[in-house]
Design a protein around this motif. Structure first.
Motif, mmCIF file in Angstrom:
data_model
loop_
_atom_site.group_PDB
_atom_site.id
_atom_site.type_symbol
_atom_site.label_atom_id
_atom_site.label_comp_id
_atom_site.label_asym_id
_atom_site.label_seq_id
_atom_site.Cartn_x
_atom_site.Cartn_y
_atom_site.Cartn_z
ATOM 1 N N ASN A 532 0.913 -1.167 0.039
ATOM 2 C CA ASN A 532 -0.042 -0.027 0.026
ATOM 3 C C ASN A 532 0.800 1.305 0.045
ATOM 4 O OD1 ASN A 532 -2.873 -0.100 -0.207
ATOM 5 N ND2 ASN A 532 -2.983 -1.075 1.949
ATOM 6 N N ALA A 533 2.001 1.261 0.797
ATOM 7 C CA ALA A 533 2.652 2.229 0.788
ATOM 8 C C ALA A 533 3.528 2.677 -0.600
ATOM 9 C CB ALA A 533 4.043 1.983 1.794
ATOM 10 N N VAL A 534 3.383 2.129 -1.703
ATOM 11 C CA VAL A 534 4.232 1.968 -2.888
ATOM 12 C C VAL A 534 3.328 2.141 -3.896
ATOM 13 C CG1 VAL A 534 6.606 1.884 -1.916
ATOM 14 C CG2 VAL A 534 5.139 -0.137 -3.123
ATOM 15 N N VAL A 535 1.887 1.482 -3.722
ATOM 16 C CA VAL A 535 1.193 1.282 -4.955
ATOM 17 C C VAL A 535 0.610 2.504 -5.976
ATOM 18 C CG1 VAL A 535 -1.144 1.639 -3.566
ATOM 19 C CG2 VAL A 535 -0.858 0.019 -5.343
ATOM 20 N N ASP A 536 1.158 3.548 -5.188
ATOM 21 C CA ASP A 536 0.669 4.669 -6.069
ATOM 22 C C ASP A 536 1.740 4.883 -7.318
ATOM 23 O OD1 ASP A 536 -1.528 5.453 -4.608
ATOM 24 O OD2 ASP A 536 -0.306 6.908 -3.254
ATOM 25 N N SER A 537 3.039 4.171 -7.062
ATOM 26 C CA SER A 537 4.067 4.295 -8.269
ATOM 27 C C SER A 537 3.432 3.195 -9.334
ATOM 28 C CB SER A 537 5.188 4.055 -7.647
ATOM 29 O OG SER A 537 6.046 3.627 -8.885
ATOM 30 N N LYS A 538 3.452 4.014 -10.721
ATOM 31 C CA LYS A 538 2.887 3.008 -11.910
ATOM 32 C C LYS A 538 3.968 1.887 -11.999
ATOM 33 C CE LYS A 538 2.031 3.349 -16.803
ATOM 34 N NZ LYS A 538 1.814 4.181 -17.789
ATOM 35 N N THR A 539 5.057 2.246 -11.630
ATOM 36 C CA THR A 539 6.364 0.911 -11.987
ATOM 37 C C THR A 539 6.015 -0.251 -10.976
ATOM 38 O OG1 THR A 539 7.723 2.674 -12.797
ATOM 39 C CG2 THR A 539 8.647 0.644 -11.971
ATOM 40 N N LYS A 565 -8.982 -5.717 0.262
ATOM 41 C CA LYS A 565 -9.978 -5.167 -0.866
ATOM 42 C C LYS A 565 -9.442 -3.957 -1.319
ATOM 43 C CE LYS A 565 -14.813 -4.368 -1.516
ATOM 44 N NZ LYS A 565 -16.279 -4.491 -0.770
ATOM 45 N N LYS A 566 -9.058 -3.141 -0.397
ATOM 46 C CA LYS A 566 -8.659 -1.596 -0.749
ATOM 47 C C LYS A 566 -7.340 -1.949 -1.529
ATOM 48 C CE LYS A 566 -6.921 2.708 1.691
ATOM 49 N NZ LYS A 566 -6.697 2.985 2.893
ATOM 50 N N LEU A 567 -6.402 -2.704 -1.151
ATOM 51 C CA LEU A 567 -5.334 -2.799 -2.006
ATOM 52 C C LEU A 567 -5.620 -3.300 -3.458
ATOM 53 C CD1 LEU A 567 -2.157 -2.589 -2.218
ATOM 54 C CD2 LEU A 567 -1.968 -4.656 -1.456
ATOM 55 N N LEU A 568 -6.389 -4.059 -3.558
ATOM 56 C CA LEU A 568 -6.746 -4.697 -4.686
ATOM 57 C C LEU A 568 -7.185 -3.711 -5.913
ATOM 58 C CD1 LEU A 568 -6.770 -7.148 -6.845
ATOM 59 C CD2 LEU A 568 -9.118 -7.726 -5.539
ATOM 60 N N HIS A 569 -8.147 -2.769 -4.979
ATOM 61 C CA HIS A 569 -9.001 -1.679 -5.812
ATOM 62 C C HIS A 569 -7.732 -0.714 -6.188
ATOM 63 C CE1 HIS A 569 -12.229 0.888 -6.761
ATOM 64 N NE2 HIS A 569 -11.467 1.890 -6.261
ATOM 65 N N ARG A 570 -6.862 -0.346 -5.270
ATOM 66 C CA ARG A 570 -5.915 0.616 -5.693
ATOM 67 C C ARG A 570 -4.870 -0.059 -6.950
ATOM 68 N NH1 ARG A 570 -2.797 3.180 -0.809
ATOM 69 N NH2 ARG A 570 -2.084 4.494 -2.377
ATOM 70 N N LEU A 571 -4.756 -1.329 -6.697
ATOM 71 C CA LEU A 571 -3.738 -1.992 -7.769
ATOM 72 C C LEU A 571 -4.430 -2.004 -8.996
ATOM 73 C CD1 LEU A 571 -1.060 -3.393 -8.148
ATOM 74 C CD2 LEU A 571 -2.409 -5.594 -7.401
ATOM 75 N N CYS A 572 -5.674 -2.165 -8.984
ATOM 76 C CA CYS A 572 -6.314 -2.276 -10.347
ATOM 77 C C CYS A 572 -6.844 -0.890 -10.989
ATOM 78 C CB CYS A 572 -7.687 -3.020 -10.277
ATOM 79 S SG CYS A 572 -7.267 -4.988 -9.892
ATOM 80 N N ASN A 573 -6.384 0.263 -10.063
ATOM 81 C CA ASN A 573 -6.789 1.492 -10.376
ATOM 82 C C ASN A 573 -8.240 1.898 -10.734
ATOM 83 O OD1 ASN A 573 -5.860 4.127 -10.879
ATOM 84 N ND2 ASN A 573 -5.317 3.886 -12.986
ATOM 85 N N GLY A 574 -8.873 1.289 -9.840
ATOM 86 C CA GLY A 574 -10.752 1.342 -9.936
ATOM 87 C C GLY A 574 -11.166 0.608 -11.178
ATOM 88 N N LYS A 575 -10.378 -0.226 -11.796
ATOM 89 C CA LYS A 575 -10.885 -0.799 -12.947
ATOM 90 C C LYS A 575 -11.872 -2.235 -12.412
ATOM 91 C CE LYS A 575 -7.318 0.106 -16.309
ATOM 92 N NZ LYS A 575 -6.097 -0.489 -17.089
ATOM 93 N N LEU A 576 -12.611 -2.858 -13.400
ATOM 94 C CA LEU A 576 -13.397 -3.917 -12.821
ATOM 95 C C LEU A 576 -12.449 -5.148 -12.450
ATOM 96 C CD1 LEU A 576 -16.175 -3.961 -15.065
ATOM 97 C CD2 LEU A 576 -16.396 -3.460 -12.902
ATOM 98 N N TRP A 577 -12.455 -5.728 -11.281
ATOM 99 C CA TRP A 577 -11.515 -6.913 -10.790
ATOM 100 C C TRP A 577 -11.667 -7.916 -11.826
ATOM 101 C CZ3 TRP A 577 -13.237 -6.722 -5.202
ATOM 102 C CH2 TRP A 577 -12.894 -5.614 -4.489
ATOM 103 N N GLY A 578 -13.087 -8.201 -12.423
ATOM 104 C CA GLY A 578 -13.155 -9.360 -13.194
ATOM 105 C C GLY A 578 -12.283 -9.382 -14.437
ATOM 106 N N ILE A 579 -11.697 -8.353 -15.225
ATOM 107 C CA ILE A 579 -10.938 -8.286 -16.146
ATOM 108 C C ILE A 579 -9.605 -9.287 -15.719
ATOM 109 C CG2 ILE A 579 -11.933 -6.418 -16.864
ATOM 110 C CD1 ILE A 579 -9.142 -4.968 -16.278
ATOM 111 N N PHE A 580 -9.177 -9.358 -14.265
ATOM 112 C CA PHE A 580 -8.023 -10.187 -14.105
ATOM 113 C C PHE A 580 -8.387 -11.522 -14.073
ATOM 114 C CE2 PHE A 580 -7.361 -5.779 -12.743
ATOM 115 C CZ PHE A 580 -6.055 -5.448 -13.586
ATOM 116 N N SER A 581 -7.910 -12.494 -14.728
ATOM 117 C CA SER A 581 -8.403 -13.882 -14.670
ATOM 118 C C SER A 581 -7.978 -14.487 -13.297
ATOM 119 C CB SER A 581 -8.158 -14.657 -15.971
ATOM 120 O OG SER A 581 -6.607 -14.517 -15.912
ATOM 121 N N ARG A 582 -8.771 -15.188 -12.712
ATOM 122 C CA ARG A 582 -8.495 -15.927 -11.523
ATOM 123 C C ARG A 582 -7.608 -17.246 -11.935
ATOM 124 N NH1 ARG A 582 -11.602 -14.932 -6.751
ATOM 125 N NH2 ARG A 582 -13.276 -13.164 -7.480
ATOM 126 N N PRO A 583 -6.595 -17.702 -11.087
ATOM 127 C CA PRO A 583 -5.841 -18.915 -11.501
ATOM 128 C C PRO A 583 -6.799 -20.029 -11.435
ATOM 129 C CG PRO A 583 -5.397 -18.299 -9.528
ATOM 130 C CD PRO A 583 -6.176 -17.276 -9.928
#
Length: 583
Positions: A532-539, A565-583
């Protein structure tokens, strides 16, 4: 004319003459008796003579009646012995002692053929009681010898040319264990010498001896003997056994009986015995029940006394026992009442390196959760002692207790600044990359406690704490991963440390791997906090996704882990989670 119609003085004379003739005959015959089987026959003959003599006793008939009962049991043992393979010196020595005792019994019973024994009633009564005790002891020894099985196996050992070395040691051990249960104090002393030689030779010998049942026998010897020399040798044997990991559970199984005997040794025996008693006690002091027993029996007082006046080695092992006991809060009052803090502080300054290390470890366990005790330690020079020991420590391994002590003291706000001012931040940082797992884990946990302000977090980052903590994330032990993750989570609360973390190539991938639910006993909040501390960085986000963070976080969301849940939302940058396929 019947013998019983003669005057009593003549009858006594004839009885004594008969006994004397029997003794002479025995001495002549024993010169030719080399085999135990012959000694069995000889002893049986004397026993039968004694039984016949008892029927004619006129005084102390009650005592002689009890003696007859003992002799009947003894006769059974002799019969069993005659049917066993018994061609060894052990049975021969015992049978010679038995023959001598029975011969004395014939003489004594002859004296009691007279209503008024020649030696006087009081002396004769004492002699009968003494004889009864000796017969009891010899009968018990015979029973032990027969049940031990050493008589039957002795011939097999000698006859088998292909007998393995291990089997030879087993047979020798059984023989020693048997001899330790019978005979005189002098013979047991000699047996202990042989047993110690066997135990000191090889740890495998210890395992064989333990498997043959040596521990209960040693405990019985320790409990029953009054000989200081035998006590010392017995405790030495128990101490040796306690140093072999596979044998420790057998000592623990002896419980309070062994514990109380070891504590008695601390109170009155030699320096060597006390030292070995402490070594053995280290195995027993890890349970709450035993810790309470030690406290109730005055054991803590005895151990602290050794810390003050014992030899250097004895001080070290006594402090080691105290360190284990100090874990149990139930007996902390016993330490306080005995002025343990001051005694241990003195030892941490003046003892050997091992004694100092154990004293510091004991103090650490005592002050945990008690800010008042922490302040006493700090006020009485404990931090200075800690610093001196650290700087002169003989090895990295010995720093685990001091590092844990720093962590314990750092949790008290009034002491934390003092530790920082005395340069403990750099000391802690310097051991994060050491080769000793326990020290690394303790140091990582200390970083978590020392990073209590932005200033200390900044300093810990600047002096190089982050790279070794990142390396610890890839360690094999989950405990190491968890300690490092918590320390990094704390340091990342200071924004200036983000850049240092980002520059670590393995930083983000190693943290992401900790999100895997398969890794148990690891607090997932710590890696979530770091990311969470570094998720704002695109890299950084790209690196997280490439390392598999999305799949892990989706599983943690399903498990309702806080922050996932919050980290996943930030990581996806607000996009729908479903576009990331589950293993």
């Amino acid at each position: 004319m019947s013998v019983y119609s003669l005057p009593s003085s003549i009858r006594s004379f004839l009885s004594l003459l008969s006994v004397l003739s029997l003794k002479v005959a025995m001495k002549v015959s024993e010169k030719n008796l080399k085999e135990p089987v012959d000694l069995v026959l000889s002893s049986t003959e004397v026993l039968l003579s004694l039984l016949d003599s008892i029927t004619e006793t006129q005084s102390f008939k009650g005592k002689w009646s009890l003696m007859r009962t003992k002799l009947s049991a003894l006769q059974t043992h002799l019969s069993e012995l005659s049917s066993a393979a018994n061609d060894n010196a052990l049975s021969a020595d015992l049978l010679r002692s038995l023959s001598a005792a029975l011969s004395d019994g014939v003489s004594l019973s002859a004296c009691c053929h007279n209503p008024n024994p020649p030696g006087g009633k009081l002396k004769t009564q004492n002699d009968i009681d003494s004889l009864a005790a000796k017969i009891d002891s010899l009968s018990r020894d015979l029973e032990v010898l027969i049940k031990s099985g050493v008589l039957c196996e002795n011939g097999a050992v000698s006859s088998s040319s292909s007998y393995s070395k291990r089997e030879t040691i087993r047979a020798e051990t059984r023989n020693l264990i048997t001899r330790l249960q019978i005979g005189t104090t002098e013979s047991k002393n000699s047996v202990l010498d042989s047993l110690l030689g066997l135990l000191q030779g090889d740890d495998k010998n210890v395992l064989i001896a333990v498997a043959q049942g040596v521990v209960p026998v040693l405990v019985t010897v320790l409990d029953s003997t009054s000989s200081p020399e035998i006590k010392e040798k017995t405790v030495t044997a128990l101490a040796k056994i306690s140093t072999v990991d596979s044998s420790k559970h057998v000592l623990v199984a002896e419980g309070l009986g062994l514990l109380h005997n070891l504590l008695r040794v601390l109170e009155s025996c030699s320096v060597t015995a006390k030292e070995n008693s402490c070594i053995a006690l280290q195995v027993l002091c890890h349970s709450k029940e035993n810790a309470r027993a030690i406290g109730c029996r005055g054991g803590i007082s005895s151990l602290l006394q050794i810390c003050q006046t014992g030899t250097p080695n004895c001080q070290a092992v006594a402090a080691a026992v105290l360190k284990s006991l100090a874990v149990f809060g139930e007996i902390k009052d016993d330490f306080i009442e005995e002025n343990a803090i001051m005694i241990l502080l003195h030892l941490s300054n003046s003892g050997t390196a091992s004694a100092q290390e154990n004293a510091i470890g004991c103090l650490c366990n005592l002050v945990n959760g008690d800010d008042n005790l922490k302040l006493i330690v700090a006020r009485e020079g404990g931090i200075e002692s800690l610093k001196n020991f650290w700087d002169s420590s003989p090895s990295i391994q010995s720093l685990e207790a001091p590092v844990q002590m720093v962590r314990a003291l750092a949790s008290c706000p009034l002491i934390a600044d003092f530790l920082v001012d005395h340069d403990f931040l750099s000391r802690i940082a310097s051991v994060l990359s050491c080769g000793v797992l326990g020290v690394r884990i303790a140091a990582a946990r200390a970083v978590s406690d020392l990073g209590y302000t932005a200033r200390t977090r900044k300093e810990l980052g600047e002096i190089g704490s982050i790279p070794p903590l990142v390396a610890m994330l890839d360690g094999k032990a989950v405990e190491e991963k968890d300690a490092a993750a918590k320390a990094l989570s704390n340091l990342m609360a200071y924004a200036g440390n983000h850049r240092i973390f980002k520059n670590e190539e393995r930083g983000i991938p190693s943290v992401v791997q900790l999100l895997d639910p398969v890794i148990h006993n690891l607090d997932k909040k710590s890696p979530i906090s770091i990311l969470n501390a570094v998720v704002d960085s695109k890299t950084c986000r790209k690196t997280m996704v490439a390392a598999g963070a999305v799949a892990y976080l989706q599983k943690l969301v399903d498990m309702e882990v806080d922050g996932a849940k919050k980290l996943l939302h930030r990581l996806c940058n607000g996009k729908l989670w479903g576009i990331f396929s589950r293993p």
